[in-house]
Design a protein around this motif. Structure first.
Motif, PDB file in Angstrom:
ATOM      1  N   ARG A   1       3.858   5.616  -5.711  1.00  0.00           N
ATOM      2  CA  ARG A   1       3.872   5.557  -7.180  1.00  0.00           C
ATOM      3  C   ARG A   1       2.801   6.463  -7.780  1.00  0.00           C
ATOM      4  O   ARG A   1       3.006   7.054  -8.847  1.00  0.00           O
ATOM      5  CB  ARG A   1       3.661   4.115  -7.646  1.00  0.00           C
ATOM      6  CG  ARG A   1       4.846   3.191  -7.366  1.00  0.00           C
ATOM      7  CD  ARG A   1       4.661   1.854  -8.047  1.00  0.00           C
ATOM      8  NE  ARG A   1       5.702   0.910  -7.664  1.00  0.00           N
ATOM      9  CZ  ARG A   1       5.521  -0.117  -6.823  1.00  0.00           C
ATOM     10  NH1 ARG A   1       4.313  -0.353  -6.302  1.00  0.00           N
ATOM     11  NH2 ARG A   1       6.529  -0.913  -6.526  1.00  0.00           N
ATOM     12  N   ARG A   2       1.666   6.575  -7.119  1.00  0.00           N
ATOM     13  CA  ARG A   2       0.599   7.454  -7.629  1.00  0.00           C
ATOM     14  C   ARG A   2       1.020   8.924  -7.605  1.00  0.00           C
ATOM     15  O   ARG A   2       0.407   9.754  -8.282  1.00  0.00           O
ATOM     16  CB  ARG A   2      -0.690   7.250  -6.827  1.00  0.00           C
ATOM     17  CG  ARG A   2      -1.400   5.938  -7.148  1.00  0.00           C
ATOM     18  CD  ARG A   2      -2.870   5.987  -6.742  1.00  0.00           C
ATOM     19  NE  ARG A   2      -3.046   6.095  -5.310  1.00  0.00           N
ATOM     20  CZ  ARG A   2      -3.127   5.048  -4.474  1.00  0.00           C
ATOM     21  NH1 ARG A   2      -3.037   3.814  -4.953  1.00  0.00           N
ATOM     22  NH2 ARG A   2      -3.306   5.242  -3.190  1.00  0.00           N
ATOM     23  N   HIS A   3       2.049   9.225  -6.832  1.00  0.00           N
ATOM     24  CA  HIS A   3       2.608  10.578  -6.821  1.00  0.00           C
ATOM     25  C   HIS A   3       3.752  10.708  -7.838  1.00  0.00           C
ATOM     26  O   HIS A   3       4.525  11.668  -7.784  1.00  0.00           O
ATOM     27  CB  HIS A   3       3.111  10.936  -5.422  1.00  0.00           C
ATOM     28  CG  HIS A   3       2.010  11.306  -4.470  1.00  0.00           C
ATOM     29  ND1 HIS A   3       1.132  10.373  -3.939  1.00  0.00           N
ATOM     30  CD2 HIS A   3       1.643  12.506  -3.957  1.00  0.00           C
ATOM     31  CE1 HIS A   3       0.275  10.986  -3.129  1.00  0.00           C
ATOM     32  NE2 HIS A   3       0.561  12.274  -3.131  1.00  0.00           N
TER      33      HIS A   3
ATOM     34  N   LEU B   1       0.835  -1.197   0.000  1.00  0.00           N
ATOM     35  CA  LEU B   1       0.000   0.000   0.000  1.00  0.00           C
ATOM     36  C   LEU B   1       0.874   1.253   0.000  1.00  0.00           C
ATOM     37  O   LEU B   1       0.612   2.212  -0.749  1.00  0.00           O
ATOM     38  CB  LEU B   1      -0.927   0.000   1.211  1.00  0.00           C
ATOM     39  CG  LEU B   1      -1.778   1.257   1.398  1.00  0.00           C
ATOM     40  CD1 LEU B   1      -2.656   1.500   0.191  1.00  0.00           C
ATOM     41  CD2 LEU B   1      -2.611   1.161   2.671  1.00  0.00           C
ATOM     42  N   CYS B   2       1.920   1.259   0.826  1.00  0.00           N
ATOM     43  CA  CYS B   2       2.847   2.392   0.835  1.00  0.00           C
ATOM     44  C   CYS B   2       3.431   2.623  -0.558  1.00  0.00           C
ATOM     45  O   CYS B   2       3.483   3.759  -1.053  1.00  0.00           O
ATOM     46  CB  CYS B   2       3.985   2.148   1.826  1.00  0.00           C
ATOM     47  SG  CYS B   2       3.505   2.229   3.565  1.00  0.00           S
TER      48      CYS B   2
ATOM     49  N   THR C   1      -1.270  12.019   2.874  1.00  0.00           N
ATOM     50  CA  THR C   1      -2.073  11.069   2.093  1.00  0.00           C
ATOM     51  C   THR C   1      -1.761   9.633   2.497  1.00  0.00           C
ATOM     52  O   THR C   1      -2.674   8.803   2.652  1.00  0.00           O
ATOM     53  CB  THR C   1      -1.792  11.260   0.588  1.00  0.00           C
ATOM     54  OG1 THR C   1      -2.100  12.603   0.214  1.00  0.00           O
ATOM     55  CG2 THR C   1      -2.619  10.292  -0.245  1.00  0.00           C
ATOM     56  N   LEU C   2      -0.492   9.343   2.674  1.00  0.00           N
ATOM     57  CA  LEU C   2      -0.094   8.000   3.080  1.00  0.00           C
ATOM     58  C   LEU C   2      -0.686   7.641   4.432  1.00  0.00           C
ATOM     59  O   LEU C   2      -1.189   6.524   4.626  1.00  0.00           O
ATOM     60  CB  LEU C   2       1.431   7.912   3.121  1.00  0.00           C
ATOM     61  CG  LEU C   2       2.025   6.551   3.490  1.00  0.00           C
ATOM     62  CD1 LEU C   2       1.637   5.497   2.466  1.00  0.00           C
ATOM     63  CD2 LEU C   2       3.544   6.646   3.607  1.00  0.00           C
ATOM     64  N   ALA C   3      -0.646   8.572   5.364  1.00  0.00           N
ATOM     65  CA  ALA C   3      -1.228   8.321   6.687  1.00  0.00           C
ATOM     66  C   ALA C   3      -2.711   8.002   6.572  1.00  0.00           C
ATOM     67  O   ALA C   3      -3.206   7.054   7.199  1.00  0.00           O
ATOM     68  CB  ALA C   3      -1.010   9.539   7.588  1.00  0.00           C
TER      69      ALA C   3
END
Length: 293
Positions: A213-215, A207-208, A274-276
């Motif tokens: 990668r989406r960034h 998930l991380c 966003t990750l959090a």
């Protein structure tokens, strides 16, 4: 402006309340910049060389998380004084004066390379210190800095796990820009470590990686950094406590000299927010399956 810490200790600043925003605890162990004069006096190299051991301004990466009330632990003492990502037995006795014969150190590749609990040398400059560190001072640093930091981290993770049934440590680091590992592959600018699955479940690591990668940032997993003592000590997936290390290329958030904050800082701060959010959602939604495995 960073809020005042909920608690300050010689070893760390403690922000937020465990579990207040979800089952994720953030920590920054290598960005300490409080250089005591005794350390500067003992060094045979300029302060700038010692600063090269830092994860330069990595604490700035978590400022938006702190502002939003996330639970964050930020080390205060510099890595040159003591490395919180090493076992307290990972000591090169050649750099210690007066160690008792009964002291049993712990060897490692990092230690042999000069970067043990007390960093001793860098390939670019050689030995860092004018004289060995007295054993009594080593013990003092362990008692006053290393152990309290890890105790605070353990407590935060335990409180969080009791509240949610699961807890995750995200250990934030930075790294120098990497060279290309293969001509047909982009150079990773973020490296995620989970000790090859030993410190966290694959779904959290994946998930991380997906979020990063989406960034539009190239990411690698466990190569060349898989994590060290902090993940080994605090990552206990069998007990529903997971630990992941994230290394950010310093050129992502520092200026061209890699010395001061740069234009990219805000983007990486936003990425961590966003990750959090994504990790909290994943952990809360799947807490029962995670706890059952």
């Amino acid at each position: 402006m960073r809020p005042n810490p909920a608690r300050s200790h010689e070893a760390y600043d403690h922000y937020g309340v465990a579990g207040a925003c979800g089952p994720v605890v953030f920590a920054v162990p290598h960005a300490g910049r409080a250089y005591p004069q005794a350390l500067i006096d003992r060094a045979r190299v300029p302060r700038k060389v010692l600063q090269g051991l830092e994860d330069r301004y990595a604490d700035l990466l978590v400022e938006r998380l702190i502002e939003q009330g996330h639970h964050v632990l930020v080390a205060r003492q510099p890595r040159a004084l003591i490395d919180l990502n090493r076992d307290e037995r990972e000591v090169d006795l050649r750099g210690i004066q007066g160690a008792p014969w009964s002291f049993r150190g712990q060897s490692s590749a990092k230690l042999r390379g000069g970067l043990g609990l007390i960093p001793e040398r860098l390939s670019s400059v050689g030995n860092l210190w004018r004289e060995p560190l007295p054993y009594a001072t080593l013990c003092q640093h362990i008692e006053q800095i290393h152990r309290p930091y890890h105790a605070a981290l353990t407590s935060a993770l335990d409180v969080t796990r009791r509240r949610y049934g699961v807890a995750l440590l995200v250990d934030v680091h930075s790294m120098p820009p990497l060279r290309s590992m293969a001509s047909d592959m982009p150079v990773p600018r973020v490296v995620i470590g989970d000790r090859f699955g030993r410190s966290a479940m694959d779904q959290l690591t994946d998930l991380c990686a997906d979020v990063i990668r989406r960034h539009q940032i190239a990411v690698a997993i466990n190569a060349p950094y898989a994590g060290n003592h902090i993940l080994e000590r605090h990552g206990r997936p069998h007990a529903d406590v997971h630990a992941i290390q994230i290394e950010f290329d310093r050129s992502l958030y520092l200026d061209d000299s890699l010395a001061e904050p740069g234009e990219g800082l805000a983007a990486i701060q936003t990425l961590l927010v966003t990750l959090a959010q994504q990790l909290i959602r994943e952990l809360v939604d799947s807490a029962r399956p995670l706890a059952a495995e």
